[in-house]
Each structure stands twice: as structure tokens, then as C-alpha cells.
Design an enzyme around this catalytic site. Structure first.
Site, PDB file in Angstrom:
ATOM      1  N   ASP A  44      18.477  -9.691  36.498  1.00 26.60           N
ATOM      2  CA  ASP A  44      17.302  -9.917  35.646  1.00 26.60           C
ATOM      3  C   ASP A  44      16.802  -8.590  35.065  1.00 26.60           C
ATOM      4  O   ASP A  44      15.833  -8.561  34.303  1.00 26.60           O
ATOM      5  CB  ASP A  44      16.201 -10.694  36.378  1.00 26.60           C
ATOM      6  N   SER A  45      17.502  -7.496  35.395  1.00 26.66           N
ATOM      7  CA  SER A  45      17.232  -6.208  34.733  1.00 26.66           C
ATOM      8  C   SER A  45      17.459  -6.337  33.225  1.00 26.66           C
ATOM      9  O   SER A  45      17.021  -5.498  32.456  1.00 26.66           O
ATOM     10  CB  SER A  45      18.139  -5.110  35.297  1.00 26.66           C
ATOM     11  N   ASP A  74      21.091 -13.513  39.181  1.00 27.03           N
ATOM     12  CA  ASP A  74      19.749 -13.283  39.708  1.00 27.03           C
ATOM     13  C   ASP A  74      18.850 -14.474  39.406  1.00 27.03           C
ATOM     14  O   ASP A  74      18.820 -14.945  38.259  1.00 27.03           O
ATOM     15  CB  ASP A  74      19.137 -12.067  38.984  1.00 27.03           C
ATOM     16  N   LYS A 122      21.262 -14.492  43.606  1.00 23.50           N
ATOM     17  CA  LYS A 122      20.574 -13.424  44.344  1.00 23.50           C
ATOM     18  C   LYS A 122      19.075 -13.647  44.290  1.00 23.50           C
ATOM     19  O   LYS A 122      18.540 -14.006  43.235  1.00 23.50           O
ATOM     20  CB  LYS A 122      20.945 -12.054  43.764  1.00 23.50           C
ATOM     21  N   GLU A 182      15.204 -11.918  45.563  1.00 19.02           N
ATOM     22  CA  GLU A 182      14.504 -10.737  46.081  1.00 19.02           C
ATOM     23  C   GLU A 182      13.572 -11.155  47.206  1.00 19.02           C
ATOM     24  O   GLU A 182      12.789 -12.099  47.049  1.00 19.02           O
ATOM     25  CB  GLU A 182      13.678 -10.075  44.966  1.00 19.02           C
ATOM     26  N   GLU A 224      17.824  -1.580  47.583  1.00 19.05           N
ATOM     27  CA  GLU A 224      17.423  -0.800  46.399  1.00 19.05           C
ATOM     28  C   GLU A 224      16.457   0.326  46.784  1.00 19.05           C
ATOM     29  O   GLU A 224      15.384   0.076  47.340  1.00 19.05           O
ATOM     30  CB  GLU A 224      16.800  -1.720  45.330  1.00 19.05           C
TER      31      GLU A 224
HETATM   32  O1  KIV Z   1      18.564  -6.957  38.142  1.00 16.31           O
HETATM   33  C1  KIV Z   1      19.459  -6.172  38.497  1.00 16.31           C
HETATM   34  O2  KIV Z   1      20.244  -5.686  37.693  1.00 16.31           O
HETATM   35  C2  KIV Z   1      19.562  -5.890  39.924  1.00 16.31           C
HETATM   36  C3  KIV Z   1      20.484  -4.827  40.393  1.00 16.31           C
HETATM   37  C4  KIV Z   1      20.530  -3.594  39.702  1.00 16.31           C
HETATM   38  C5  KIV Z   1      20.598  -4.717  41.841  1.00 16.31           C
HETATM   39  O3  KIV Z   1      18.914  -6.510  40.691  1.00 16.31           O
END
Ligand code: KIV
Length: 259
Positions: A43-44, A82, A111, A113, A178
Site C-alpha cells: 500500500d506504499s 497488502d 499482509k 499490519e 520495519e
Molecule cells: O507497503 C509496502 O510497500 C510495505 C513494504 C515496504 C514492507 O509494506
């Protein structure tokens, strides 16, 4: 029961380092797939592609559409998506949204958090055969203001050790660490039997992940742990400058590039 693909990542602990990168589209996924074990649709993408000030603004539709594109470029790596902010607030909402993501994107897992706080949700997803990757330390969906590293105080240290153990017991197949202090990331890695994937958390982790756009020099990030392996911004500028010159001169398209 873990999916076959997640089992392969699990087996690598203590054997060989796990190489992970992010991708938000087919073109990048296709280029990195031969070199990675795991590709994350992170989600970056909210900050990297959409210039959002927080990943909290990323929604499920955005994640699904980017993941569909990435799926077209991933042949061999494990593809993980994510789950964005507010899409896994309780067990039933999390299961419904994760099933939707798995079905529509054909990814291999998701994934989330969080540590102890989300344990019941993780257990619920694992019970329904959703392969889950954990993520602790700095958690961008919860951070307000500046990102700092974690593990400075004993309280923080004990919490992270407990979080990783709880996630392992809940059935995640790996955990992203992280920005966790060096020695603590080693302690966590040594104390659990599933792989840790570091980002800004030392080479003691079982694997590493980086945002591909950072690695390629497509962003202006100055974050300490980011090592730029290429200068794609520079390459793009040079190519576009040459194109502009050719167009202005009238030398493009020449006969070679015409019908
Ligand atoms: O959102 C993302 O790209 C991430 C990673 C960099 C671990 O969570």
C-alpha cells in the site's frame, strides 16, 4: 494448512536469504520476477504513485486493480497483497475483504499490519486458509508524523518480541520487520521459526524487502535505509531530452520509423 507457495518461503529460514520487492504494475513485476522470491503489492503505492501523505488513503479497489496488473507479470515469485487501512477491523470484515482480494487478484496471500491487537483476526483468516504475512515495527497505517525506528526502550522491545511470537503462534508464514533496531531484529529473528523480512531492520533478518521505485531511483526519498541501485529518474530525463531534440529538429520520425 499453508498454501504450497508460502511453505517454500518458510523453508528458506536458516538456508538462504529471501529476496522481496514491491511492484504496483505488470511491467515492473515482469522485470523483477526472476530475481525475487516474493513480490508485494504494497500500500506504499499510496505515497509512491498517488502522492498521498498517508497510506490510510489507499482503498481496496486501488489495491485490487494494481494487483491484477502485477499478477500478469508474476510467474514464479510468491505474490502478496497488502490489505489497506480499515479493511480488516474485525474478523468477518477481514475475511470478506481478504477473500475478495484473493479471488479477484489471484494472489498467494495477504499482509496485515499489527501485532497482538490483530491476533484474533489473523487466527480467523488462517483458519479459513488465507496465507497471512505479518508486519510489525513501524506500521505506516498507524504512524502519524515522522517515521522513527522501533526498539529504543525495554517496553517497546518486549512488546515487539511478544508481537512476533503471537503472530507466529497465530499462523503467519513470515513477518515484515520495519525499522527495528539492529540487535532487536536479530533477537526476534532468532526467537521465532518463521522468516523475518527486514526493511530498515538489519541484515540479521532472514530476508529483505525494499520499495522497488526507491531502489531504482524513481523517488526522491532520503530515508536512511534506502540504497539506490539505479538512477532511473536521470535515465528518463536523458531519454526525454533526446526525444524532444529530435522532434524539434524534425529528425524523428525518420524514414526508418515511418510507414
Ligand atoms: O507497503 C509496502 O510497500 C510495505 C513494504 C515496504 C514492507 O509494506
Amino acid at each position: 494448512m499453508l498454501a504450497k507457495t508460502s511453505k517454500l518461503i518458510l523453508k528458506k529460514k536458516h538456508k538462504s536469504k529471501i529476496v522481496c520487492l514491491t511492484a504496483y504494475s505488470k511491467n515492473i513485476a515482469e522485470e523483477i520476477d526472476s530475481y525475487t522470491d516474493l513480490i508485494l503489492v504494497g500500500d506504499s503505492l499510496g505515497s509512491v504513485l498517488y502522492n498521498f501523505d498517508t497510506t490510510r488513503k489507499v482503498n481496496l479497489t486501488m489495491m485490487i486493480e494494481h494487483s491484477k496488473s502485477v499478477r500478469k507479470g508474476v510467474k514464479k515469485s510468491l505474490m502478496i497483497v497488502d490489505m489497506p487501512f480499515n479493511t480488516y477491523k474485525n474478523k468477518s470484515q477481514a475475511l470478506k475483504n481478504c477473500k475478495k482480494v484473493m479471488k479477484e487478484t489471484k494472489c498467494d496471500g495477504i499482509k496485515l499490519e499489527g501485532g497482538k491487537k490483530i491476533i484474533d483476526i489473523v487466527k480467523h483468516l488462517v483458519k479459513f486458509k488465507i496465507p497471512v504475512m505479518g508486519h510489525i515495527g513501524i506500521m505506516p497505517q498507524s504512524v502519524r508524523g515522522k517515521f522513527k525506528y522501533k526498539g529504543k526502550t525495554n517496553t517497546e522491545k518486549n512488546k515487539l518480541l511478544k508481537d512476533s511470537k503471537s503472530l507466529e503462534e497465530a499462523g503467519v508464514f513470515a513477518i515484515v520487520l520495519e525499522c527495528i533496531e539492529r540487535k532487536l531484529s536479530k533477537e526476534i529473528t532468532d526467537s521465532i521459526n518463521i522468516p523475518t523480512i527486514g526493511i530498515g531492520s538489519s541484515n540479521f533478518c532472514d530476508g529483505q524487502i525494499m520499495v522497488t521505485d526507491d531502489l531504482l531511483g524513481l523517488t526522491d526519498t532520503k530515508i536512511k535505509f534506502v540504497k539506490k541501485y539505479a538512477d532511473l529518474k536521470g535515465s528518463v530525463k536523458n531519454a526525454v531530452k533526446k526525444f524532444k531534440l529530435d522532434v524539434k529538429k524534425g529528425s524523428y520520425p525518420s524514414i526508418k520509423y515511418s510507414y
